[in-house]
Design an enzyme around this catalytic site. Sequence first.
Site, mmCIF file in Angstrom:
data_model
loop_
_atom_site.group_PDB
_atom_site.id
_atom_site.type_symbol
_atom_site.label_atom_id
_atom_site.label_comp_id
_atom_site.label_asym_id
_atom_site.label_seq_id
_atom_site.Cartn_x
_atom_site.Cartn_y
_atom_site.Cartn_z
ATOM 1 N N GLY A 128 0.827 -1.203 0.000
ATOM 2 C CA GLY A 128 0.000 0.000 0.000
ATOM 3 C C GLY A 128 0.856 1.245 0.000
ATOM 4 N N HIS A 129 0.205 2.374 0.239
ATOM 5 C CA HIS A 129 0.883 3.667 0.227
ATOM 6 C C HIS A 129 1.102 4.225 1.625
ATOM 7 C CE1 HIS A 129 -0.511 4.529 -4.203
ATOM 8 N NE2 HIS A 129 0.220 3.441 -4.082
#
Length: 392
Positions: A239-240
Amino acid sequence: MSSHTLSLLLVTLMALLALTTAAEYNVVDYGARPDGGADSAGAFLAAWGAACNDTGRSGSQPVLRVPAGRFLLSQAYFKGPCRSAGVVVAIDKNGTVFTPPAVDSRAWIMFHHADGLAIRGGTLDGKGQEYWACKKVSNCTGQGPTTLDISQSKGVSVKQLTLLNSKVFHMAIFDCAAVTVQGIRIIAPANSPNTDGIHVSHSRHVSILNTTIGTGDDCVSIGPGTSNVLIRDIECGPGHGISIGSLGWQDGEEGVRNVTVEMAVLTGTTNGLRIKTWAMPNSGSVTNVSFSRVTMNRVANPILVDQNYCPRKVDCPGNSSGVQISNISYTDIEGTSATPIAVKFNCSSTNPCSGIKLRNIRLTYKHKRPAQAKCGNAGGSTSGEVRPPSCF
């Protein structure tokens, strides 16, 4: 004790038990198909209507029950307010609710004005693969929906739920108060676009606890108008990362304040702890944020403040962010950065970051090589061991 007295006692106990047993509304009793062969939206909404209109006279919240099985649900808008103190939506651990490939709406499952809502167990499968594929070739029709949208509700809890492969955001919390999300799992591939795990905006007193999130976008994102958020014991990756923002896109946005992130582990994410604002003159603020006891494993940007966000290079080139960032603390942050610059404060030239505190930071580049810090328009202080050395 006489047999007559014993009989009266048993009758009394049974009556008391009946009064304290929550009323259940099983979706199968309203026509839902546990074999996934037909749309069960009408049955789900009918069961919700019955549970929502239950007065809760037993002293317990009415229960909307989803038993084991696979239930096709085209779309559902569960609307309150309800007559009781809240409805429990209980999905069996072997129960899965899944969506058809195309849903042209902002949300697939939406709870609105659902004070006291409690969601427990089971799986919500957003079946996002087909939507992601068409998005990559710009051939999509309609808007990709959020899997679970909870809005304008208070006293909400979501526990032991699995959210799988949402078309876009997995969970959105909007204009809510006193929300607890605990022990949930969110799963989507790293290359799935815009599949944020949990997005919170315009909400107060939100706790996200003991949760595992792996997606193609932010694990947790916090939007404008949000305050008093606790994120604790989180595993994030892919993810970020955990993001505040993006902020400053619209005029008059409310700020973000009083956010605590602690006991988090981020693995292989593109960012770690990020604050992101558009490079535009719109106003706003981020203040009183605490990040502590966070472990980074091969994170590309472990600590990042970016006030020059302008992904499409439209409207914002050459501008400076009007969002004021202040009183941000980082304590006991350790692990490895996948890039040489492990700490980056890229702040606004017209509204510099202030009051940044670094304490006990131990970040290295890859295999224990020294990492670097880079600052622009940022001021603050350090204490304890700080590696890489501060750029203030």
